[in-house]
Design a protein around this motif. Structure first.
Motif, PDB file in Angstrom:
ATOM      1  N   LEU A 205     -22.807  51.067  -4.972  1.00 15.09           N
ATOM      2  CA  LEU A 205     -23.740  50.647  -6.014  1.00 15.09           C
ATOM      3  C   LEU A 205     -24.746  51.758  -6.281  1.00 15.09           C
ATOM      4  CD1 LEU A 205     -24.373  47.032  -4.660  1.00 15.09           C
ATOM      5  CD2 LEU A 205     -22.704  47.733  -6.398  1.00 15.09           C
ATOM      6  N   ALA A 206     -25.455  51.643  -7.406  1.00 17.33           N
ATOM      7  CA  ALA A 206     -26.421  52.682  -7.786  1.00 17.33           C
ATOM      8  C   ALA A 206     -27.665  52.068  -8.388  1.00 17.33           C
ATOM      9  CB  ALA A 206     -25.788  53.661  -8.771  1.00 17.33           C
ATOM     10  N   THR A 207     -28.767  52.828  -8.310  1.00 15.55           N
ATOM     11  CA  THR A 207     -30.043  52.502  -8.961  1.00 15.55           C
ATOM     12  C   THR A 207     -30.605  53.796  -9.541  1.00 15.55           C
ATOM     13  OG1 THR A 207     -31.350  52.911  -6.948  1.00 15.55           O
ATOM     14  CG2 THR A 207     -30.518  50.655  -7.299  1.00 15.55           C
ATOM     15  N   GLY A 211     -36.651  53.967  -4.237  1.00 15.31           N
ATOM     16  CA  GLY A 211     -38.027  53.498  -4.238  1.00 15.31           C
ATOM     17  C   GLY A 211     -38.511  52.970  -5.566  1.00 15.31           C
ATOM     18  N   GLY A 212     -37.664  53.062  -6.609  1.00 12.37           N
ATOM     19  CA  GLY A 212     -38.047  52.527  -7.907  1.00 12.37           C
ATOM     20  C   GLY A 212     -37.949  51.006  -7.926  1.00 12.37           C
ATOM     21  N   THR A 213     -38.412  50.408  -9.006  1.00 14.22           N
ATOM     22  CA  THR A 213     -38.444  48.948  -9.102  1.00 14.22           C
ATOM     23  C   THR A 213     -37.049  48.340  -8.993  1.00 14.22           C
ATOM     24  OG1 THR A 213     -40.447  49.059 -10.447  1.00 14.22           O
ATOM     25  CG2 THR A 213     -39.187  47.016 -10.548  1.00 14.22           C
ATOM     26  N   GLN A 214     -36.064  48.920  -9.678  1.00 11.42           N
ATOM     27  CA  GLN A 214     -34.707  48.386  -9.592  1.00 11.42           C
ATOM     28  C   GLN A 214     -34.082  48.680  -8.225  1.00 11.42           C
ATOM     29  OE1 GLN A 214     -35.511  50.158 -12.761  1.00 11.42           O
ATOM     30  NE2 GLN A 214     -36.228  48.104 -13.237  1.00 11.42           N
ATOM     31  N   VAL A 233     -25.854  52.059  -1.387  1.00  6.40           N
ATOM     32  CA  VAL A 233     -26.702  52.206  -2.567  1.00  6.40           C
ATOM     33  C   VAL A 233     -27.037  53.684  -2.734  1.00  6.40           C
ATOM     34  CG1 VAL A 233     -28.858  51.571  -3.696  1.00  6.40           C
ATOM     35  CG2 VAL A 233     -27.684  49.911  -2.233  1.00  6.40           C
ATOM     36  N   THR A 234     -26.645  54.253  -3.859  1.00  7.29           N
ATOM     37  CA  THR A 234     -26.868  55.668  -4.130  1.00  7.29           C
ATOM     38  C   THR A 234     -27.742  55.823  -5.369  1.00  7.29           C
ATOM     39  OG1 THR A 234     -24.698  56.228  -3.231  1.00  7.29           O
ATOM     40  CG2 THR A 234     -25.789  57.894  -4.595  1.00  7.29           C
ATOM     41  N   PRO A 235     -28.958  56.313  -5.217  1.00  7.75           N
ATOM     42  CA  PRO A 235     -29.805  56.535  -6.402  1.00  7.75           C
ATOM     43  C   PRO A 235     -29.243  57.654  -7.282  1.00  7.75           C
ATOM     44  CG  PRO A 235     -31.118  56.413  -4.388  1.00  7.75           C
ATOM     45  CD  PRO A 235     -29.689  56.547  -3.964  1.00  7.75           C
ATOM     46  N   SER A 236     -29.184  57.403  -8.572  1.00  8.29           N
ATOM     47  CA  SER A 236     -28.733  58.387  -9.560  1.00  8.29           C
ATOM     48  C   SER A 236     -29.521  58.152 -10.842  1.00  8.29           C
ATOM     49  CB  SER A 236     -27.236  58.248  -9.857  1.00  8.29           C
ATOM     50  OG  SER A 236     -26.459  58.377  -8.685  1.00  8.29           O
ATOM     51  N   SER A 237     -29.615  59.163 -11.666  1.00  9.62           N
ATOM     52  CA  SER A 237     -30.297  58.981 -12.945  1.00  9.62           C
ATOM     53  C   SER A 237     -29.513  57.999 -13.800  1.00  9.62           C
ATOM     54  CB  SER A 237     -30.438  60.313 -13.672  1.00  9.62           C
ATOM     55  OG  SER A 237     -29.165  60.761 -14.121  1.00  9.62           O
ATOM     56  N   ASN A 238     -30.188  57.393 -14.771  1.00 11.91           N
ATOM     57  CA  ASN A 238     -29.528  56.417 -15.633  1.00 11.91           C
ATOM     58  C   ASN A 238     -28.303  57.008 -16.330  1.00 11.91           C
ATOM     59  OD1 ASN A 238     -31.192  54.028 -15.319  1.00 11.91           O
ATOM     60  ND2 ASN A 238     -32.807  55.136 -16.387  1.00 11.91           N
ATOM     61  N   GLY A 239     -28.440  58.230 -16.814  1.00 11.31           N
ATOM     62  CA  GLY A 239     -27.318  58.870 -17.489  1.00 11.31           C
ATOM     63  C   GLY A 239     -26.155  59.132 -16.546  1.00 11.31           C
ATOM     64  N   THR A 240     -26.462  59.587 -15.337  1.00 12.36           N
ATOM     65  CA  THR A 240     -25.410  59.885 -14.371  1.00 12.36           C
ATOM     66  C   THR A 240     -24.703  58.627 -13.903  1.00 12.36           C
ATOM     67  OG1 THR A 240     -26.571  61.864 -13.606  1.00 12.36           O
ATOM     68  CG2 THR A 240     -24.924  60.925 -12.128  1.00 12.36           C
ATOM     69  N   LEU A 241     -25.460  57.580 -13.573  1.00 11.46           N
ATOM     70  CA  LEU A 241     -24.811  56.365 -13.068  1.00 11.46           C
ATOM     71  C   LEU A 241     -23.957  55.701 -14.148  1.00 11.46           C
ATOM     72  CD1 LEU A 241     -26.385  53.545 -14.073  1.00 11.46           C
ATOM     73  CD2 LEU A 241     -28.076  54.331 -12.427  1.00 11.46           C
ATOM     74  N   ALA A 253     -24.346  48.724 -10.772  1.00  9.75           N
ATOM     75  CA  ALA A 253     -25.668  49.351 -10.772  1.00  9.75           C
ATOM     76  C   ALA A 253     -26.717  48.335 -11.192  1.00  9.75           C
ATOM     77  CB  ALA A 253     -25.703  50.548 -11.722  1.00  9.75           C
ATOM     78  N   TRP A 254     -27.876  48.402 -10.538  1.00  5.42           N
ATOM     79  CA  TRP A 254     -29.035  47.584 -10.930  1.00  5.42           C
ATOM     80  C   TRP A 254     -29.903  48.476 -11.811  1.00  5.42           C
ATOM     81  CZ3 TRP A 254     -30.004  42.833  -7.871  1.00  5.42           C
ATOM     82  CH2 TRP A 254     -31.039  42.046  -8.414  1.00  5.42           C
ATOM     83  N   VAL A 255     -29.920  48.186 -13.102  1.00  3.23           N
ATOM     84  CA  VAL A 255     -30.539  49.099 -14.057  1.00  3.23           C
ATOM     85  C   VAL A 255     -31.366  48.339 -15.092  1.00  3.23           C
ATOM     86  CG1 VAL A 255     -28.931  51.029 -13.902  1.00  3.23           C
ATOM     87  CG2 VAL A 255     -28.345  49.062 -15.317  1.00  3.23           C
ATOM     88  N   PRO A 256     -32.327  49.045 -15.713  1.00  3.91           N
ATOM     89  CA  PRO A 256     -33.108  48.445 -16.807  1.00  3.91           C
ATOM     90  C   PRO A 256     -32.355  48.566 -18.123  1.00  3.91           C
ATOM     91  CG  PRO A 256     -33.898  50.649 -16.400  1.00  3.91           C
ATOM     92  CD  PRO A 256     -32.793  50.406 -15.395  1.00  3.91           C
TER      93      PRO A 256
END
Length: 396
Positions: A205-207, A211-214, A233-241, A253-256
């Protein structure tokens, strides 16, 4: 708005003066030098005068007179020198700022910032006081908080979790929330073969950022379902994920918004969790407007203009016709980020988000507890975090 340097969300501009900033329009400027706070005067000191006995003679009378003189001098000093509260009030009386450096994201949940910028709402208000505006684009809240704490920006639109963490770790000295911007509009979007929470075991999964809200929301959700150790859980930028999801390299992914709707509309994802389903009455803050505490103390007039523009942008978003709103958001995203989203994506995303000035402060303690439970941030209290006087002035 000067758009001399634009890059995609997943990249950064090589000329950027701050590593966390994805886009910074205009030429480089020197950081504002803020005066040191005025020294505090301790008015609690006491002078003791002993009565002069017969053995003290003239010397005793001199000591008595000296004591009276000291008391008189102290009284004069107390009258002329301000106490701590007066010192703070004096420190605040610095007038409008020379420049306001404002951070935000190229997300639909930051539409009040995007609309305010694209329509010149804030810029026009600041020009009345001779204040310049320098917008800066970020990918996620922790990077914006880093810039705020370093003085690279003065205010920012961001998710509540990084703001809460900064407030608690600084013992209340870093920032204040002065208004809300958006609620709702965050989801866990997954592949079609994931139908229930137990299916998340063994998934990737990705965010948008650690440490961000999502990021906090996903980790807490996994912990509540006893899956925190079973999913990666792997943090990635919105564009990358988004690209990773499209290639099948991640399972969800848990995203806005609008990225949640983008994964649904363009990549055959589905919403396993709409975060609103996890909150009483479906209300949770997605974007708040924060200001560095020092900047707020020194330039309240500028902060008031910032909150006014935020209110006007929210009013426009809530009153405009749907087609007009979609077109304006698309244009603002394109101007800020160099790209936008198709009409169906923006339309679906707008249905997920509520724009309002209410910062939903009643949710903050729960958010603090969620972050602490998954090892992100410290436990603490949100008391004093919201400075509501600017919103109150808008209501009047």
């Amino acid at each position: 708005m000067n758009t001399a340097c634009r890059v995609p969300v997943a990249a950064s501009c090589s000329s950027t003066p701050h590593p966390a900033v994805l886009w910074r329009p205009g030429s480089s400027r020197q950081n504002m030098q803020r005066p040191d706070p005025a020294d505090r005067i301790d008015h609690g000191a006491r002078i003791r005068l002993g009565a002069a006995g017969t053995k003290n003679g003239f010397r005793g009378r001199l000591l008595g007179l000296a004591g009276v003189g000291a008391l008189t001098a102290l009284a004069v000093l107390t009258t002329l020198v301000p106490g701590p509260s007066q010192v703070q009030a004096h420190a605040a009386d610095r007038g409008p700022a020379t420049e306001l450096k404002l951070g935000y994201f190229a997300n639909l949940t930051h539409a009040p910032a995007l609309i305010s910028d694209s329509k010149g709402l804030l810029e026009g208000k600041l020009e009345q006081d001779g204040t310049g505006l320098e917008p800066q684009l970020f990918n996620a809240g922790p990077a914006a908080i880093e810039a705020l704490n370093s003085g690279a920006i003065d205010a920012a639109y961001l998710g509540p979790s990084p703001a809460l963490n900064s407030y608690i770790s600084s013992k209340g000295n870093s920032l204040r929330i002065v208004a809300g911007a958006a609620s709702g509009g965050a989801s866990l979007v997954v592949k079609k073969d994931i139908a229930e929470p137990s299916d998340l075991a063994g998934t990737e999964l990705a965010t948008p950022q650690f440490g961000g809200t999502q990021d906090v929301a996903l980790r807490h959700y996994l912990a509540e379902n006893e899956l925190l150790d079973d999913a990666t859980v792997t943090p990635s930028s919105n564009g990358t994920l988004t690209q990773l999801f499209g290639r099948g390299a991640i399972d969800g992914a848990w995203v806005p918004e609008p990225y949640a709707s983008l994964l649904v509309e363009n990549y055959e994802g589905h919403r396993l969790v709409d975060e609103s389903s996890l909150w009483p009455e479906g209300k949770f803050p997605t974007t708040v407007l924060v200001v560095a505490k020092d900047f707020l103390i020194e330039h309240p007039e500028t902060v008031e203009k910032l909150v006014e523009a935020n209110s006007e942008a929210i009013d426009w978003l809530n009153s405009a016709e749907q087609e007009e709103k979609i077109e304006a958001v698309q244009e603002a995203l394109n101007a800020a980020n160099g790209s936008s989203f198709a009409q169906p994506v923006i339309s679906a995303a707008l249905e997920e988000v509520t724009f309002a000035e209410d910062p939903l402060a009643d949710t903050y303690q729960t958010l603090i507890n969620h972050a602490a439970q998954v090892g992100i941030g410290e436990p603490g209290s949100a008391d004093g975090l919201v400075d509501s006087r600017f919103i109150a002035s808008q209501e009047h």
